[in-house]
Scaffold this active site. Structure first.
Site, PDB file in Angstrom:
ATOM      1  N   HIS A 100       0.736  -1.268  -0.173  1.00  0.00           N
ATOM      2  CA  HIS A 100       0.119   0.280  -0.036  1.00  0.00           C
ATOM      3  C   HIS A 100       0.913   1.604   0.024  1.00  0.00           C
ATOM      4  O   HIS A 100       0.764   2.124  -0.406  1.00  0.00           O
ATOM      5  CB  HIS A 100      -1.057   0.056   1.152  1.00  0.00           C
ATOM      6  CG  HIS A 100      -1.800   1.659   1.824  1.00  0.00           C
ATOM      7  ND1 HIS A 100      -2.423   1.527   1.024  1.00  0.00           N
ATOM      8  CD2 HIS A 100      -0.817   2.142   2.212  1.00  0.00           C
ATOM      9  CE1 HIS A 100      -3.192   2.773   1.471  1.00  0.00           C
ATOM     10  NE2 HIS A 100      -2.189   3.550   2.134  1.00  0.00           N
ATOM     11  N   HIS A 126       1.408   4.757  -2.663  1.00  0.00           N
ATOM     12  CA  HIS A 126       1.664   6.435  -2.654  1.00  0.00           C
ATOM     13  C   HIS A 126       3.051   6.913  -2.978  1.00  0.00           C
ATOM     14  O   HIS A 126       2.832   8.315  -3.419  1.00  0.00           O
ATOM     15  CB  HIS A 126       1.478   6.164  -1.141  1.00  0.00           C
ATOM     16  CG  HIS A 126       0.569   6.603  -0.244  1.00  0.00           C
ATOM     17  ND1 HIS A 126      -0.722   6.975  -0.317  1.00  0.00           N
ATOM     18  CD2 HIS A 126       0.140   5.795   0.973  1.00  0.00           C
ATOM     19  CE1 HIS A 126      -1.486   7.320   0.551  1.00  0.00           C
ATOM     20  NE2 HIS A 126      -1.378   6.007   1.344  1.00  0.00           N
ATOM     21  N   GLU A 178      -5.235   9.919   0.327  1.00  0.00           N
ATOM     22  CA  GLU A 178      -5.801   8.240  -0.053  1.00  0.00           C
ATOM     23  C   GLU A 178      -7.044   7.694  -0.658  1.00  0.00           C
ATOM     24  O   GLU A 178      -6.554   7.213  -2.170  1.00  0.00           O
ATOM     25  CB  GLU A 178      -6.345   7.490   1.631  1.00  0.00           C
ATOM     26  CG  GLU A 178      -5.582   7.719   2.801  1.00  0.00           C
ATOM     27  CD  GLU A 178      -4.196   6.745   2.363  1.00  0.00           C
ATOM     28  OE1 GLU A 178      -4.317   6.307   1.790  1.00  0.00           O
ATOM     29  OE2 GLU A 178      -3.326   7.023   3.829  1.00  0.00           O
ATOM     30  N   SER A 190      -3.852   1.396  -4.494  1.00  0.00           N
ATOM     31  CA  SER A 190      -3.507  -0.428  -4.100  1.00  0.00           C
ATOM     32  C   SER A 190      -4.614  -0.877  -3.978  1.00  0.00           C
ATOM     33  O   SER A 190      -4.517  -2.080  -3.737  1.00  0.00           O
ATOM     34  CB  SER A 190      -2.683  -0.207  -2.610  1.00  0.00           C
ATOM     35  OG  SER A 190      -3.661   0.782  -1.722  1.00  0.00           O
TER      36      SER A 190
HETATM   37 FE   FE2 Z   1      -2.241   5.032   3.210  1.00  0.00          FE
END
Ligand code: FE2
Length: 266
Positions: A125, A130, A170, A189
């Site tokens: 993730h 990110h 996010e 993700s």
């Molecule tokens: Fe995150």
């Protein structure tokens, strides 16, 4: 958020004396299955800036990358780097690291039983979700600013700020000349949410900072609402305004009604 008070069943792997982190074959295979699956769904759905970041990162597919491989690229592009942290860290550490342009990455990967969903942010993730966007200057600057503000905020202000992070870093969407695209790492993700976020199902609203600050969310469901930027430069603009004044405005106005059912008591 990379932050919680709940205990985790996961333990982050420690580096050896040379700074190298060894993972098991099963863990490398989990990475490979995750990245192969996700690389099939992000083209045409993630924004160009994200896809460009992925190219720059040039992540290995057959093994979990070492953090330094990722940091090398981030340092060169935006002065960011990754920081190795335990499976769960406190808000204080989280904000401090972001304020120093260090993106916290817990060095563990999900177990096969939690292949599709886990609450703790794992290395897949954090890196796949990110780090590609952290090569983008507007996104990189905004993430640092968020850390600075959070570090100095009260617990209540932090709870409001967390919603801004949630609906941007996010779960953010972006309007582009080619159509709606994703830049939020929580979406990118997850194969399920990558498809769902662009489908007819959820509500999509134009990004407005006070609205995001006032929107409740749940971490264990796909989001009923997403906020859509018209340009990533909007994130840069957020670093140049008095964002805490907007937080106080949101606090005075209070939260919107949740668009989701309450979480059932365990
Ligand atoms: Fe995150």
């Amino acid at each position: 958020m990379s932050s919680s008070k709940k205990p985790s069943k996961y333990v982050a792997r420690e580096p050896n004396a040379e700074g190298f982190i060894a993972y098991t074959d099963l863990e490398h295979q989990t990475w490979q299955r995750l990245i192969e699956r996700q690389l099939k769904v992000v083209p045409g759905r993630a924004c160009d800036e994200y896809l460009h970041g992925l190219e720059l990162l040039n992540l290995p597919q057959d093994r979990i990358p070492q953090l330094e491989e990722v940091s090398r690229v981030l340092r060169r592009e935006t002065g960011w780097e990754t920081a190795r942290v335990p499976a769960l860290i406190g808000f204080e550490t989280f904000f401090r690291l972001l304020s120093e342009r260090k993106f916290p990455v817990a060095t563990f990967i999900r177990s096969p039983e939690e292949f599709d969903y886990l609450q703790e942010p794992d290395i897949f993730h954090e890196i796949f979700g990110h780090c590609a966007m952290l090569t983008n200057p507007a996104f990189a600057n905004f993430t640092q600013k968020y850390g600075e503000l959070g570090l100095n905020a009260s617990p209540k202000e932090r709870a409001y700020l967390a919603r801004l992070y949630w609906f941007t870093v996010e779960f953010g969407l972006l309007n582009t000349k080619d159509g709606l695209r994703i830049y939020g790492g929580g979406i990118l993700s997850s194969p399920k949410e990558t498809l769902y976020a662009l489908s007819e199902e959820p509500v999509r609203a134009p990004f407005e900072v006070v609205d995001t600050l006032r929107t409740p969310y749940r971490i264990d469901i796909v989001q009923p609402i997403y906020y859509v930027l018209s340009d990533l430069e909007e994130l840069q603009q957020l670093t140049e305004i008095d964002l805490m004044a907007r937080v106080r405005e949101a606090m005075a106005a209070g939260l919107f009604e949740p668009m989701f059912p309450p979480k059932e008591a365990a």
